[in-house]
Every structure is written in structure tokens, then in C-alpha cells.
Motif scaffolding. Structure first.
Motif, short mmCIF file in Angstrom:
data_model
loop_
_atom_site.label_atom_id
_atom_site.label_comp_id
_atom_site.label_asym_id
_atom_site.label_seq_id
_atom_site.Cartn_x
_atom_site.Cartn_y
_atom_site.Cartn_z
N GLU A 89 2.83 13.64 5.07
CA GLU A 89 3.32 12.31 5.46
C GLU A 89 3.18 11.35 4.28
OE1 GLU A 89 4.60 9.76 8.68
OE2 GLU A 89 3.09 11.15 9.41
N THR A 90 4.12 10.42 4.16
CA THR A 90 3.97 9.32 3.20
C THR A 90 4.10 8.02 3.97
OG1 THR A 90 6.35 9.33 2.68
CG2 THR A 90 4.90 10.60 1.22
N LEU A 91 3.28 7.04 3.59
CA LEU A 91 3.29 5.74 4.28
C LEU A 91 3.37 4.63 3.25
CD1 LEU A 91 0.19 6.44 6.58
CD2 LEU A 91 2.57 6.62 7.29
N LEU A 92 4.10 3.58 3.59
CA LEU A 92 4.06 2.38 2.77
C LEU A 92 3.91 1.18 3.69
CD1 LEU A 92 7.53 1.54 1.22
CD2 LEU A 92 7.26 3.44 2.75
N ILE A 93 3.01 0.28 3.32
CA ILE A 93 2.66 -0.85 4.17
C ILE A 93 2.73 -2.13 3.34
CG2 ILE A 93 0.81 -1.87 5.57
CD1 ILE A 93 -0.12 1.30 5.53
N SER A 152 0.86 -1.20 0.00
CA SER A 152 0.00 0.00 0.00
C SER A 152 0.88 1.23 0.00
CB SER A 152 -0.88 0.05 1.26
OG SER A 152 -1.57 -1.15 1.45
N GLY A 153 0.51 2.21 -0.82
CA GLY A 153 1.19 3.50 -0.83
C GLY A 153 0.20 4.60 -0.50
N ILE A 154 0.57 5.47 0.43
CA ILE A 154 -0.33 6.54 0.87
C ILE A 154 0.44 7.86 0.91
CG2 ILE A 154 -1.87 7.34 2.73
CD1 ILE A 154 -1.25 4.10 3.57
N VAL A 155 -0.11 8.88 0.28
CA VAL A 155 0.46 10.23 0.34
C VAL A 155 -0.59 11.13 0.98
CG1 VAL A 155 1.44 12.16 -0.98
CG2 VAL A 155 1.75 9.81 -1.80
N ALA A 180 3.64 2.14 -3.18
CA ALA A 180 2.98 0.82 -3.15
C ALA A 180 3.90 -0.25 -3.73
CB ALA A 180 1.65 0.87 -3.90
N LYS A 181 4.57 0.08 -4.84
CA LYS A 181 5.49 -0.88 -5.47
C LYS A 181 6.65 -1.18 -4.52
CE LYS A 181 4.48 -0.04 -10.31
NZ LYS A 181 4.62 0.94 -11.37
N ALA A 182 7.19 -0.13 -3.90
CA ALA A 182 8.30 -0.32 -2.96
C ALA A 182 7.86 -1.22 -1.80
CB ALA A 182 8.78 1.03 -2.43
N ALA A 183 6.65 -1.02 -1.32
CA ALA A 183 6.12 -1.83 -0.21
C ALA A 183 5.96 -3.29 -0.63
CB ALA A 183 4.78 -1.27 0.27
N ALA A 184 5.44 -3.52 -1.84
CA ALA A 184 5.22 -4.90 -2.32
C ALA A 184 6.55 -5.62 -2.56
CB ALA A 184 4.40 -4.87 -3.62
N ASN A 185 7.60 -4.85 -2.85
CA ASN A 185 8.91 -5.45 -3.15
C ASN A 185 9.80 -5.62 -1.93
OD1 ASN A 185 8.23 -5.57 -5.85
ND2 ASN A 185 9.11 -3.58 -6.34
N GLN A 186 9.35 -5.15 -0.77
CA GLN A 186 10.18 -5.23 0.44
C GLN A 186 10.43 -6.68 0.82
OE1 GLN A 186 8.45 -2.88 3.57
NE2 GLN A 186 9.66 -1.10 3.03
#
Length: 197
Positions: free
Chosen positions: A91-95, A79-82, A191-197
Motif C-alpha cells: 500500500e502507498t498513502l499520501l496525506i 506525508s508519504g508512506i510506503v 510526500a511532495k505530491a501530498a504537500a502540493n495538493q
């Protein structure tokens, strides 16, 4: 804080003071149209059918762009949130998530949990209103009861959204994916960064 629930299309259109009263008018009603407002005037304006002003004029409160992604190799969604106020990122969040209950919903799971996290963030920071920009229609249609919640992801979303909406006025705006919208692209990258973690 008082809330006014305006039902434009439902069993009995009108303004209701509690979500439970309004929900009876719209739950299971085909193409129901309703919104919550912090003032009675705004609710009456919505019922009158006068079009709202376009542009960011109505986004005086907190704004969230949400997006989802899925990594098939890792079997996880992101998930990507701006979050913005007055067009400035606050704030930016990645889950990252990999709950087997939701895996077969792929990036939609990321979109849904991004939306829920944005509302939780707004609630924690005592915001009274949140406008969510999304590119997957289910984000709005499940929340407003326009689409049937059949899968685990949509059932969880509807349940959590209803619990959270009592404390905050949530509005939705659709944006087209990958059309150069700065904050939508930013949410997509998160979101992509979160999915690739």
C-alpha cells in the motif's frame, strides 16, 4: 498478545511486562535505551548486547518507509508512506495537512503524521510488528524518549505513539535521505505530491 519491554539503559534495567512499568524506568532518563518484543527470548537477546543481524532479515513483518514535505506557498505539509511486506509494496498513502498548530514545523509535521498513519494502518490490519524506515532522527528519538518533546508537533507525536505502541511492536531504522534508496525516494515523492495538493 504478551509484550516484553526490555530496558537496557534506564533507572532499573531489566524486562517489564507492561509499558507503564517500563516507562517509569526510562521517562526523563538521559539516553535511555529500550525496546518492546513479542517474546522473552528476544528481549533477553537485546539486553545481552549481542548485535542483531544486519540487513532485512529482522524485517519479517510489515515495513513502512515514511517521509515528509512542505509547500510554503500553500502553507501545507504532506506525508508519504510506503508499506511493504517481503520487499513487495502492499500500500502507498499520501496525506495532506494544514493544521496551524503544526505549520511552523514544516516537513517534520509530514514525517510525524506519516509515522503515526503507518502505525494506525498496521494496527487496523492486525499486524503484530512494524519496522519504520525514516530519515529524520526525531521520529525515533522522540518516540523512545531520547529527545525532549517541546513543540506541539513532538508533544502530539509522543502522545499518539505511546497510545498506539501498546498494541504493536514498533522498530526504527534510519536511512540517509536522497541516497537512491528506492522506497525512501518513493515516500519522498508521495510526500511532495501530498504537500502540493
Amino acid at each position: 498478545m504478551a509484550k516484553f519491554y526490555a530496558v537496557k539503559m534506564g533507572r532499573q534495567p531489566g524486562i517489564y511486562l507492561t509499558w507503564s512499568e517500563a516507562e517509569k524506568q526510562v521517562k526523563g532518563f538521559p539516553n535511555a535505551k529500550f525496546k518492546s518484543f513479542s517474546t522473552k527470548e528476544a528481549a533477553e537477546h537485546f539486553l545481552s548486547g549481542v548485535p542483531e543481524q544486519s540487513g532485512l532479515a529482522s524485517d519479517n513483518g510489515l515495513v513502512a518507509y515514511v517521509d515528509g514535505s512542505f509547500n510554503r506557498q500553500k502553507g501545507q505539509y504532506g506525508s508519504g508512506i510506503v508499506l511493504l511486506r517481503e520487499n513487495k509494496v502492499v500500500e502507498t498513502l499520501l496525506i495532506t495537512g494544514n493544521d496551524s498548530t503544526y505549520i511552523d514545523s514544516f516537513q517534520i509535521a509530514g514525517e510525524v503524521f506519516g509515522c503515526i498513519e503507518a502505525i494506525k494502518w498496521a494496527h487496523t490490519h492486525e499486524e503484530s510488528q512494524l519496522t519504520i524506515y525514516y530519515d529524520y532522527q526525531g521520529i525515533e528519538s522522540w518516540a523512545l524518549g531520547e529527545w525532549q518533546a517541546n513543540k506541539p508537533i513532538s508533544k502530539t507525536y509522543v502522545e499518539q505513539f505511546r497510545a498506539l505502541r501498546a498494541t504493536i511492536d514498533v522498530r526504527f531504522k534510519k536511512v540517509k535521505a536522497h541516497t537512491g534508496d528506492t522506497y525512501n525516494e518513493m515516500a519522498d515523492q508521495l510526500a511532495k505530491a501530498a504537500a502540493n495538493q
